[in-house]
Design a protein around this motif. Structure first.
Motif, PDB file in Angstrom:
ATOM      1  N   LEU A  55       0.837  -1.193   0.000  1.00 47.35           N
ATOM      2  CA  LEU A  55       0.000   0.000   0.000  1.00 47.35           C
ATOM      3  C   LEU A  55       0.874   1.245   0.000  1.00 47.35           C
ATOM      4  CD1 LEU A  55      -2.708  -1.094   2.595  1.00 47.35           C
ATOM      5  CD2 LEU A  55      -2.723  -1.372   0.112  1.00 47.35           C
ATOM      6  N   PHE A  56       0.469   2.231  -0.764  1.00 47.19           N
ATOM      7  CA  PHE A  56       1.090   3.544  -0.888  1.00 47.19           C
ATOM      8  C   PHE A  56       2.375   3.542  -1.716  1.00 47.19           C
ATOM      9  CE2 PHE A  56      -1.402   3.746   3.026  1.00 47.19           C
ATOM     10  CZ  PHE A  56      -2.256   4.776   2.702  1.00 47.19           C
ATOM     11  N   LYS A  57       3.316   2.666  -1.408  1.00 49.15           N
ATOM     12  CA  LYS A  57       4.588   2.606  -2.130  1.00 49.15           C
ATOM     13  C   LYS A  57       4.879   1.154  -2.489  1.00 49.15           C
ATOM     14  CE  LYS A  57       6.593   6.462   0.420  1.00 49.15           C
ATOM     15  NZ  LYS A  57       7.694   6.887   1.290  1.00 49.15           N
ATOM     16  N   PRO A  58       5.587   0.932  -3.610  1.00 51.31           N
ATOM     17  CA  PRO A  58       5.902  -0.456  -3.967  1.00 51.31           C
ATOM     18  C   PRO A  58       6.967  -1.037  -3.035  1.00 51.31           C
ATOM     19  CG  PRO A  58       6.973   1.064  -5.476  1.00 51.31           C
ATOM     20  CD  PRO A  58       6.104   1.893  -4.568  1.00 51.31           C
ATOM     21  N   ARG A  59       7.056  -2.379  -3.034  1.00 50.00           N
ATOM     22  CA  ARG A  59       8.118  -3.045  -2.289  1.00 50.00           C
ATOM     23  C   ARG A  59       9.457  -2.609  -2.857  1.00 50.00           C
ATOM     24  NH1 ARG A  59       7.336  -9.320  -1.083  1.00 50.00           N
ATOM     25  NH2 ARG A  59       8.990  -8.844   0.328  1.00 50.00           N
ATOM     26  N   PRO A  60      10.479  -2.449  -2.100  1.00 54.87           N
ATOM     27  CA  PRO A  60      10.579  -2.715  -0.663  1.00 54.87           C
ATOM     28  C   PRO A  60      10.371  -1.478   0.203  1.00 54.87           C
ATOM     29  CG  PRO A  60      12.759  -2.416  -1.533  1.00 54.87           C
ATOM     30  CD  PRO A  60      11.797  -2.217  -2.694  1.00 54.87           C
ATOM     31  N   ARG A  61       9.877  -0.395  -0.350  1.00 54.62           N
ATOM     32  CA  ARG A  61       9.773   0.868   0.393  1.00 54.62           C
ATOM     33  C   ARG A  61       8.442   1.056   1.110  1.00 54.62           C
ATOM     34  NH1 ARG A  61      10.588   3.205  -4.714  1.00 54.62           N
ATOM     35  NH2 ARG A  61       8.869   4.529  -4.136  1.00 54.62           N
ATOM     36  N   GLN A  62       7.552   0.105   1.030  1.00 57.04           N
ATOM     37  CA  GLN A  62       6.215   0.263   1.583  1.00 57.04           C
ATOM     38  C   GLN A  62       6.230   0.230   3.107  1.00 57.04           C
ATOM     39  OE1 GLN A  62       7.249  -2.826   0.541  1.00 57.04           O
ATOM     40  NE2 GLN A  62       6.983  -3.748   2.541  1.00 57.04           N
ATOM     41  N   THR A  63       5.254   0.921   3.697  1.00 53.94           N
ATOM     42  CA  THR A  63       5.011   0.843   5.137  1.00 53.94           C
ATOM     43  C   THR A  63       4.091  -0.337   5.430  1.00 53.94           C
ATOM     44  OG1 THR A  63       5.233   3.226   5.356  1.00 53.94           O
ATOM     45  CG2 THR A  63       4.083   2.090   7.135  1.00 53.94           C
ATOM     46  N   ASN A 148      -0.386   7.066   4.646  1.00 55.66           N
ATOM     47  CA  ASN A 148       0.753   6.177   4.864  1.00 55.66           C
ATOM     48  C   ASN A 148       1.332   6.270   6.274  1.00 55.66           C
ATOM     49  OD1 ASN A 148       2.413   4.090   3.943  1.00 55.66           O
ATOM     50  ND2 ASN A 148       3.985   5.488   3.214  1.00 55.66           N
ATOM     51  N   GLN A 149       0.494   6.618   7.234  1.00 53.56           N
ATOM     52  CA  GLN A 149       0.928   6.702   8.631  1.00 53.56           C
ATOM     53  C   GLN A 149       0.352   5.536   9.424  1.00 53.56           C
ATOM     54  OE1 GLN A 149       3.115   9.246   9.553  1.00 53.56           O
ATOM     55  NE2 GLN A 149       3.042   9.501   7.334  1.00 53.56           N
ATOM     56  N   LEU A 150       1.043   5.153  10.487  1.00 54.07           N
ATOM     57  CA  LEU A 150       0.537   4.125  11.392  1.00 54.07           C
ATOM     58  C   LEU A 150      -0.490   4.804  12.295  1.00 54.07           C
ATOM     59  CD1 LEU A 150       3.885   2.287  12.193  1.00 54.07           C
ATOM     60  CD2 LEU A 150       2.195   1.746  10.426  1.00 54.07           C
ATOM     61  N   TRP A 151      -1.710   4.883  11.833  1.00 57.68           N
ATOM     62  CA  TRP A 151      -2.773   5.720  12.391  1.00 57.68           C
ATOM     63  C   TRP A 151      -3.147   5.380  13.834  1.00 57.68           C
ATOM     64  CZ3 TRP A 151      -6.659   2.402  13.526  1.00 57.68           C
ATOM     65  CH2 TRP A 151      -6.745   1.231  12.764  1.00 57.68           C
ATOM     66  N   TRP A 152      -2.885   4.194  14.311  1.00 53.63           N
ATOM     67  CA  TRP A 152      -3.271   3.795  15.675  1.00 53.63           C
ATOM     68  C   TRP A 152      -2.237   4.210  16.707  1.00 53.63           C
ATOM     69  CZ3 TRP A 152      -1.844   0.674  11.737  1.00 53.63           C
ATOM     70  CH2 TRP A 152      -0.644  -0.010  11.873  1.00 53.63           C
ATOM     71  N   LEU A 153      -1.068   4.661  16.282  1.00 49.73           N
ATOM     72  CA  LEU A 153      -0.036   5.080  17.237  1.00 49.73           C
ATOM     73  C   LEU A 153      -0.258   6.536  17.638  1.00 49.73           C
ATOM     74  CD1 LEU A 153       3.122   3.472  15.607  1.00 49.73           C
ATOM     75  CD2 LEU A 153       1.691   2.564  17.444  1.00 49.73           C
ATOM     76  N   PRO A 154       0.142   6.887  18.861  1.00 50.48           N
ATOM     77  CA  PRO A 154       0.008   8.288  19.275  1.00 50.48           C
ATOM     78  C   PRO A 154       0.844   9.195  18.375  1.00 50.48           C
ATOM     79  CG  PRO A 154       0.723   6.886  21.124  1.00 50.48           C
ATOM     80  CD  PRO A 154       0.719   6.041  19.897  1.00 50.48           C
TER      81      PRO A 154
END
Length: 157
Positions: A55-63, A148-154
């Protein structure tokens, strides 16, 4: 049967992200026989549309990398390979999304369907595994809107 909302989210993944080719019904049946549990309706819809995706970026740069059926494994085997069973956490936790750096979003197949999505951070696993979404559809919606953010983290300011 997947909802129209989930279908729209999967359409977005296929059109704007980096999906793999769809899994066949035979591949899904072989996966379910291998792991000993069945995909819920939402995950079945995902894998029939694409057998995993960056998601968002291709491998290997994806989050975010939604694992292919062949990559899904018990969470403990992925996060604590070679350690005793107690260090590996619940045998009903399975990897679903690789977040890089040995971190994963998991499903717990002992729970009712749809399967909730759990967060597992490698440094605190298995002591701290927390539910972050009640279903894959909710997780996917929040993830696609996250920029492309880890939305559940503070948030860190």
């Amino acid at each position: 049967m997947p909802t129209k909302h989930l279908q729209a989210l999967l359409d977005e993944v296929v059109a704007r992200h980096y999906p793999h080719a769809p899994a066949t019904p035979a591949q899904i049946a072989a996966f379910e026989a291998r792991v000993g549990w069945s995909l819920d309706d939402e995950l079945r819809a995902l894998y029939l549309r694409c057998d995993g995706a960056a998601l968002f970026k291709p491998r290997p740069r994806q989050t975010y990398r939604v694992l292919s059926l062949r990559e899904i494994q018990r969470a403990g085997a992925a996060m604590r390979p070679g350690q005793d069973e107690a260090a590996q956490g619940s045998s009903t936790w399975w990897t679903l999304v690789s977040l890089g750096d040995d971190d994963y979003n998991l499903i717990d197949v002992a729970r009712p369907t749809p399967f909730a999505i759990l967060d597992a951070f490698h440094e605190s696993y298995p002591r701290q595994v927390v539910e972050i979404a009640p279903s894959f559809a909710v997780w996917l919606e929040r993830t696609l809107r996250s920029d492309n953010q880890l939305w559940w983290l503070p948030a860190h300011d």
